[in-house]
Design an enzyme around this catalytic site. Structure first.
Site: not given
Ligand code: PMP
Length: 409
Positions: A124, A201, A204, A227, A367
Site C-alpha cells: 500500500h 503492515d 488487513q 478496519k 493505493c
C-alpha cells in the site's frame, strides 16, 4: 455458515438497515473500513458521558478515571496481539501514521547512505511513500520483492534481494488487493539473520486472523482501529521491547518529557515519549469495545467464516466468463477479498452499477499503483468480506455483475 451466526451478528450493526437507493445494503467494502456494532457505538457516548478528561495531567477524579481507562486500553491491545510489554503499544491515528512514525524516527536515525530498504511490489502507498522519503533523504536504496506466477510473494526473489545492506524489510501481512497472506514469520526470521529490522503492515490482517507479534518476531507492527470494527482516528504501533530505547520520539511536545530546558529536553520513558500531546483517549477506549466484540465471536471463527465466503465467491465468480480475477487461485492462500475486472467495462462503472443495486464495493488503484502497473491494469474492483457477510451477499454480487454485463454488452 458454520463458524459464525451471521443472522444474529447482522442485528448488532444498525447501519446495515440503511437502504441505498431503496435497496438492501450489501456492504462489501470492509478492506476500506468496517461497520460498527452497537456496543462500539454506545462506547463512544459512554466515554464522553462518564469518563472524559485529559489523561496524566490533572489530579482530579475524572482525570484519574480517564487515565486508567486509557492505560487499560493499552494493556488490552497488548494482550490482543500478544506483545510482551505495555510500553510496546503506542497509540497513533492509523496504520499510515504508525509507519510514518517509524520512518521519521527509527528510519532517519538508523538508515544511512548505501543501506537498503526492502519492500514488496504489492505494498500500500502507506508502506512505500515513507520509505521513499527516508531513501531520498539518506541516499539509501529502495528495492521491491516481486510476485511469483501465482501472484504470491516470491520467497526466491526475497532471498535473492536480502543482503547485509538491507537495514529494514517493510512488508504487508495481507494484501488489500490480492488477498495474499505473506509468510511474515519466515520473512522476519531470514531478515534477522542479516541483521535487518522488520516492519509488518498489519492493516488487513489484524481484523481477520489471530495475531501474535512474539511468534512473528517482528520489530514493528502497524494497524488501524477502523478496519476492525473500531472508530476512525485510532491506530496502533507495536515496537518490540528491546528497541524501545533505540526509537527516538516522532512528535515532540506536551506529556512526553522528563525535563525541559531552554536549549534541550529529556524524554519520559516509553510509551509516553512516543505520544506527544493529548492522545485519542476516546478512540483507545472504544477500540477496547471493538476487541471485546471480535473476541466474543473469535478471530479464528472470523477467519474461517471469511475463508468459506472466499471459497464460495471465487467459485461463483470463476463461472462468469466475462470476469477476470486477480490473486492466487486457491482460497487457502489468501484472505477474504476478491479483486476483479469485468471485460470491457471500467471498474468505476462496475462499482457504480453495483451501487445502484445496493452493493458497496471499491474500485480504483486501492493505493497500490506500483502493484497495478506490475499487474498491467489501471484499476480493479474489490469486494471484501467481514463477519456480517453471508453467501446471499455474494449471490447478490454475482447477480449484480450479470446486470453489469447485460448493460454494457
Ligand atoms: N496498508 C494496507 C495494506 C491497507 O489496506 C491500508 C488501508 N487501505 C493501509 C495500509 C492504510 O490504512 P489507514 O488508511 O487506516 O492508515
Amino acid at each position: 455458515m458454520k463458524y459464525v451466526d451471521v443472522e444474529k451478528i447482522k442485528k448488532d450493526f444498525p447501519i446495515l438497515n440503511v437502504k441505498p437507493h431503496g435497496k438492501k445494503l450489501i456492504y462489501l467494502d470492509n478492506a476500506a473500513t468496517t461497520q460498527k456494532p452497537i456496543e462500539v457505538i454506545k462506547a463512544m457516548d459512554k466515554y464522553y458521558e462518564e469518563l472524559n478528561a485529559n489523561v496524566y495531567r490533572s489530579p482530579h477524579y475524572l482525570s484519574a478515571l480517564s487515565t486508567q481507562a486509557y492505560e487499560e486500553a493499552r494493556e488490552r491491545v497488548k494482550k490482543f496481539i500478544n506483545a510482551k510489554r505495555e510500553e510496546s503499544i503506542v497509540f497513533t491515528r492509523n496504520t499510515t501514521e504508525s509507519i510514518n512514525f517509524i520512518a521519521y524516527s527509527w528510519g532517519m536515525k538508523h538508515i544511512n547512505e548505501g543501506d537498503e530498504i526492502l519492500l514488496t511490489i504489492a505494498e500500500h502507498h502507506s508502506n512505500i511513500l515513507p520509505w521513499q522519503m527516508v531513501a531520498e533523504a539518506k541516499k539509501a536504496g529502495l528495492k521491491y520483492v516481486h510476485l511469483d506466477e501465482n501472484f504470491r510473494l516470491s520467497m526466491k526473489d526475497f532471498k535473492e534481494k536480502m543482503s547485509d545492506k538491507v537495514k529494514l524489510v517493510a512488508v504487508q501481512h495481507m494484501s488489500n488487493v490480492l488477498g495474499i497472506i505473506n509468510p511474515v514469520e519466515e520473512i522476519t526470521h531470514i531478515a534477522h539473520k542479516y541483521g535487518a529490522k522488520v516492519l509488518i503492515d498489519g492493516a488487513q490482517s489484524v481484523p481477520h486472523m489471530p495475531i501474535d507479534v512474539q511468534r512473528i518476531g517482528c520489530d514493528f507492527f502497524a494497524f488501524s482501529g477502523h478496519k476492525m470494527l473500531g472508530p476512525m482516528g485510532i491506530g496502533v504501533l507495536y515496537i518490540k521491547e528491546d528497541l524501545l530505547s533505540d526509537v527516538p520520539p516522532f512528535l515532540r511536545g506536551g506529556e512526553m518529557i522528563d525535563e525541559v530546558f531552554e536549549d534541550r529536553a529529556t524524554f519520559a520513558p516509553p510509551p509516553l515519549k512516543f505520544e506527544a500531546g493529548t492522545p485519542n483517549v476516546k478512540g483507545a477506549c472504544v477500540l477496547v469495545s471493538a476487541i471485546d466484540y471480535i473476541e466474543k465471536i473469535g478471530l479464528s471463527n472470523i477467519h474461517n467464516h471469511e475463508g468459506e465466503l472466499l471459497e464460495y465467491g471465487l467459485q461463483k465468480m470463476k463461472e462468469l466468463d466475462f470476469v477476470k480475477l486477480y490473486g492466487p487461485n486457491d482460497a487457502k492462500e489468501r484472505g477474504g477479498l476478491i479483486s476483479f475486472n469485468v471485460e470491457g467495462v471500467h471498474p468505476h462503472d462496475v462499482a457504480t452499477i453495483l451501487d445502484e443495486e445496493g452493493i458497496a464495493v471499491r474500485s480504483g488503484h486501492h493505493c497500490c499503483l506500483p502493484l497495478m502497473r506490475y499487474l498491467g491494469v489501471p484499476a480493479t474492483v474489490r469486494a471484501s468480506f467481514y463477519l456480517y457477510n453471508d453467501f446471499d451477499d455474494i449471490d447478490a454480487l454475482v447477480e449484480g455483475l450479470k446486470k453489469v454485463r447485460k448493460w454494457f454488452k
